[in-house]
Design a protein around this motif. Structure first.
Motif, mmCIF file in Angstrom:
data_model
loop_
_atom_site.group_PDB
_atom_site.id
_atom_site.type_symbol
_atom_site.label_atom_id
_atom_site.label_comp_id
_atom_site.label_asym_id
_atom_site.label_seq_id
_atom_site.Cartn_x
_atom_site.Cartn_y
_atom_site.Cartn_z
ATOM 1 N N VAL A 27 23.923 -26.487 1.125
ATOM 2 C CA VAL A 27 23.424 -25.574 0.113
ATOM 3 C C VAL A 27 22.820 -26.385 -1.022
ATOM 4 O O VAL A 27 23.453 -27.319 -1.524
ATOM 5 C CB VAL A 27 24.528 -24.649 -0.429
ATOM 6 C CG1 VAL A 27 23.968 -23.723 -1.505
ATOM 7 C CG2 VAL A 27 25.140 -23.829 0.700
ATOM 8 N N LEU A 43 19.329 -20.451 -4.802
ATOM 9 C CA LEU A 43 20.190 -21.195 -3.900
ATOM 10 C C LEU A 43 19.558 -21.147 -2.530
ATOM 11 O O LEU A 43 19.048 -20.100 -2.112
ATOM 12 C CB LEU A 43 21.589 -20.582 -3.828
ATOM 13 C CG LEU A 43 22.504 -20.714 -5.040
ATOM 14 C CD1 LEU A 43 23.791 -19.951 -4.792
ATOM 15 C CD2 LEU A 43 22.794 -22.161 -5.350
ATOM 16 N N LEU A 45 20.132 -22.213 1.654
ATOM 17 C CA LEU A 45 21.028 -22.636 2.730
ATOM 18 C C LEU A 45 20.214 -23.287 3.836
ATOM 19 O O LEU A 45 19.254 -22.686 4.344
ATOM 20 C CB LEU A 45 21.793 -21.426 3.281
ATOM 21 C CG LEU A 45 22.695 -21.675 4.491
ATOM 22 C CD1 LEU A 45 23.848 -22.610 4.134
ATOM 23 C CD2 LEU A 45 23.223 -20.345 5.036
ATOM 24 N N GLU A 59 17.847 -17.958 1.512
ATOM 25 C CA GLU A 59 17.814 -18.309 0.104
ATOM 26 C C GLU A 59 18.196 -17.095 -0.733
ATOM 27 O O GLU A 59 17.984 -15.939 -0.338
ATOM 28 C CB GLU A 59 16.449 -18.845 -0.319
ATOM 29 C CG GLU A 59 15.300 -17.882 -0.241
ATOM 30 C CD GLU A 59 14.000 -18.523 -0.714
ATOM 31 O OE1 GLU A 59 13.886 -19.760 -0.665
ATOM 32 O OE2 GLU A 59 13.099 -17.773 -1.132
ATOM 33 N N VAL A 105 28.913 -17.401 2.254
ATOM 34 C CA VAL A 105 27.962 -17.548 3.355
ATOM 35 C C VAL A 105 28.552 -16.868 4.582
ATOM 36 O O VAL A 105 29.628 -17.252 5.061
ATOM 37 C CB VAL A 105 27.673 -19.029 3.648
ATOM 38 C CG1 VAL A 105 26.772 -19.163 4.872
ATOM 39 C CG2 VAL A 105 27.041 -19.707 2.439
ATOM 40 N N LEU A 110 23.361 -15.973 2.390
ATOM 41 C CA LEU A 110 23.995 -16.182 1.098
ATOM 42 C C LEU A 110 24.160 -14.858 0.365
ATOM 43 O O LEU A 110 23.224 -14.054 0.306
ATOM 44 C CB LEU A 110 23.148 -17.124 0.231
ATOM 45 C CG LEU A 110 23.190 -18.615 0.564
ATOM 46 C CD1 LEU A 110 21.971 -19.320 -0.027
ATOM 47 C CD2 LEU A 110 24.468 -19.244 0.031
#
Length: 388
Positions: A27, A43, A45, A59, A105, A110
Motif C-alpha cells: 500500500v 491510497l 494497493l 486505489e 483491504v 481498499l
C-alpha cells in the motif's frame, strides 16, 4: 553486495508513505497534499510480483481538501492499514480533525473502516503523541506532550520509545489487563464506541517514564545532532537502533562542517551505544528494520537507498541516485525478501533483499579455508616424504 532492483514511475503520484500487508501486497500513500496543486491524495494497493513488477489493484481517493497520507502502519493479520491523514481546513478550524484512519483491504479493494481524532481542541505550543488501543482506537493513556518535535516512536512488548529531536523517552506500556476493552466502531455501533472512547479518555492515566536519554549520549549528538529515527529489533528487543543527523556549522569565518548521519545500535538493558556507523556528507531521510530483524533499510538526502546489517551495521547494499528527490518512505515486505522506497518524484524502487546478511566474516568460509590448507599441507608432506 549486489542486489536486483527495479524503478517504477507513478505519474502524478508523489509518494510519502508505504507499508506491506503481506509478502506481495503493498500500500502506498501520496498525492499533492492539502495545497490546491490538482494532484489528488490517494491510497493505492499494488501487487508486487517475484520479478519486482507492480500491478495496481485498487486505489482510494481521499476527500477534496484533505491532506496526503503522510504516515502509515500495517496490521497484516487483519489486512488493515492505519494512516495519519489530516482533515480539510473547515474541520480543522472546528477542531474536528479525524487524523487517525483505519482502512481495510478485502477482495483486493481498499475501504475506510474507522476514523479517530487524537488532537485536543485549540492550539498547543508543544508536540503530542497519543497511545490508542487497536482496533477500537480508544485512548489507553494520557497524551504524551514534548517540548521538542517528535520524529519517531517504536514499541517493544513492554515499552514505548518516543524519539524527539533532542532525546529518547522510554515509557512503560500498560498491561493488557489495565486496558479497558472498547468495541471497535462499526456502522451499527459507532455511537456506543464513541461514548466508550470518551469514558476511556477521561479515565486514562499517565504512562510511566522509565528513562530519558539525551542526544548527547549518542554518536553525533555532540556535533549538534538530532534524532531522526528510532527502531526496536522486532526479534530481539534487547537491541535498539537510532539515526542522528548533524547540522553543518554556520559560525562566521569557520570552516564549514559537512552534514553527517550516524546509525547506532543500543543495548536496551543499559541504554548504552554498542556500535555506530557514520555516513559522511549526507543526512538520512527515512529508516526501517526488516521483520526478521536482520536488515536496516535507509534513504538518504543524497538520493541513495541501501541496507545495513543489524549485527555490526556494515553496509550490504547501496543504490546510488535511486530517485530524483530524496526518498520519503521505505518498507520491507513481511518475509523480508523485498525492500521498497518511495519519493515525491513520483516513483518507487523495488529491491530484492539478499538471502544472507553478509555482515562480517563467515565462520563457514573460514572452516573451508582451514580445511583446504590442511589438505594442501598433507599433499606437500607426502611429496616431501616421497622425494626423501
Amino acid at each position: 553486495m549486489r542486489a536486483p532492483h527495479t524503478p517504477h514511475a507513478l505519474p502524478a503520484f508523489p509518494v510519502y508513505s508505504s507499508s506491506f500487508l503481506s509478502e506481495t501486497k503493498l500500500v502506498l500513500g501520496g498525492g499533492g497534499g492539502a495545497s490546491r496543486s490538482g494532484i489528488k491524495n490517494k491510497l493505492r494497493l499494488y501487487n508486487v510480483a517475484s520479478d519486482r513488477s507492480l500491478q495496481l489493484l485498487d486505489e482510494f481517493e481521499l476527500e477534496r481538501g484533505e491532506d496526503a497520507p503522510m504516515s502509515m502502519a500495517a496490521h497484516a493479520e487483519t489486512s488493515t492499514i492505519i494512516c495519519g491523514v489530516n482533515s480539510e481546513l473547515e474541520k480543522l478550524e472546528k477542531d474536528q480533525n479525524e487524523n487517525c484512519r483505519v482502512f481495510a483491504v478485502k477482495d483486493q479493494k481498499l475501504g475506510l473502516l474507522s476514523t479517530q481524532g487524537t488532537l485536543p481542541p485549540g492550539d498547543l505550543d508543544d508536540y503530542q503523541l497519543s497511545l490508542l488501543s487497536y482496533p477500537s482506537l480508544s485512548p489507553v493513556a494520557e497524551p504524551i506532550h514534548t517540548e521538542k518535535e517528535i520524529y519517531d516512536a517504536s514499541f517493544s512488548g513492554t515499552t514505548l520509545v518516543v524519539a524527539t529531536t533532542h532525546n529518547l523517552l522510554v515509557y512503560a506500556l500498560p498491561t493488557p489487563a489495565a486496558i479497558p476493552e472498547t468495541p471497535s466502531p462499526t456502522k451499527k455501533g459507532k455511537g456506543k464506541a464513541r461514548k466508550a472512547k470518551s469514558a476511556n479518555a477521561s479515565a486514562a492515566s499517565k504512562l510511566e517514564l522509565l528513562h530519558t536519554i539525551d542526544v548527547l549520549a549518542s554518536a553525533g549528538g555532540a556535533n549538534g545532532g538530532t534524532f531522526r529515527a528510532a527502531k526496536y529489533n522486532p526479534i530481539d528487543d534487547g537491541n535498539f537502533y537510532t539515526v542522528v543527523n548533524t547540522t553543518p556549522s554556520r559560525k562566521p569565518k569557520a570552516k564549514a562542517t559537512p552534514r553527517q548521519a550516524f546509525v547506532s545500535k543500543w543495548n536496551t538493558k543499559t541504554w548504552t551505544v554498542e556500535k555506530t556507523r557514520n555516513f559522511n556528507d549526507r543526512g538520512l531521510t527515512c529508516f526501517d528494520i526488516s521483520a526478521d530483524g536482520k536488515f536496516l533499510g535507509f534513504g538518504s538526502s543524497d538520493l541513495t537507498i541501501g541496507l545495513l546489517d543489524t549485527n555490526n551495521l556494515s553496509p550490504l547494499v547501496s543504490i546510488l541516485k535511486a530517485h530524483d528527490f530524496p526518498p520519503t518512505t521505505i518498507a520491507f515486505n513481511t518475509s523480508s525478501s523485498l525492500f521498497v522506497s518511495g519519493s515525491p518524484d513520483n516513483s518507487v524502487r523495488v529491491l530484492g533483499v539478499p538471502q544472507s546478511s553478509g555482515g562480517g566474516f563467515s565462520w563457514a568460509i573460514l572452516l573451508i579455508i582451514v580445511a583446504l590448507l590442511v589438505v594442501l599441507l598433507a599433499v606437500l608432506a607426502q611429496k616431501y616424504i616421497a622425494t626423501h
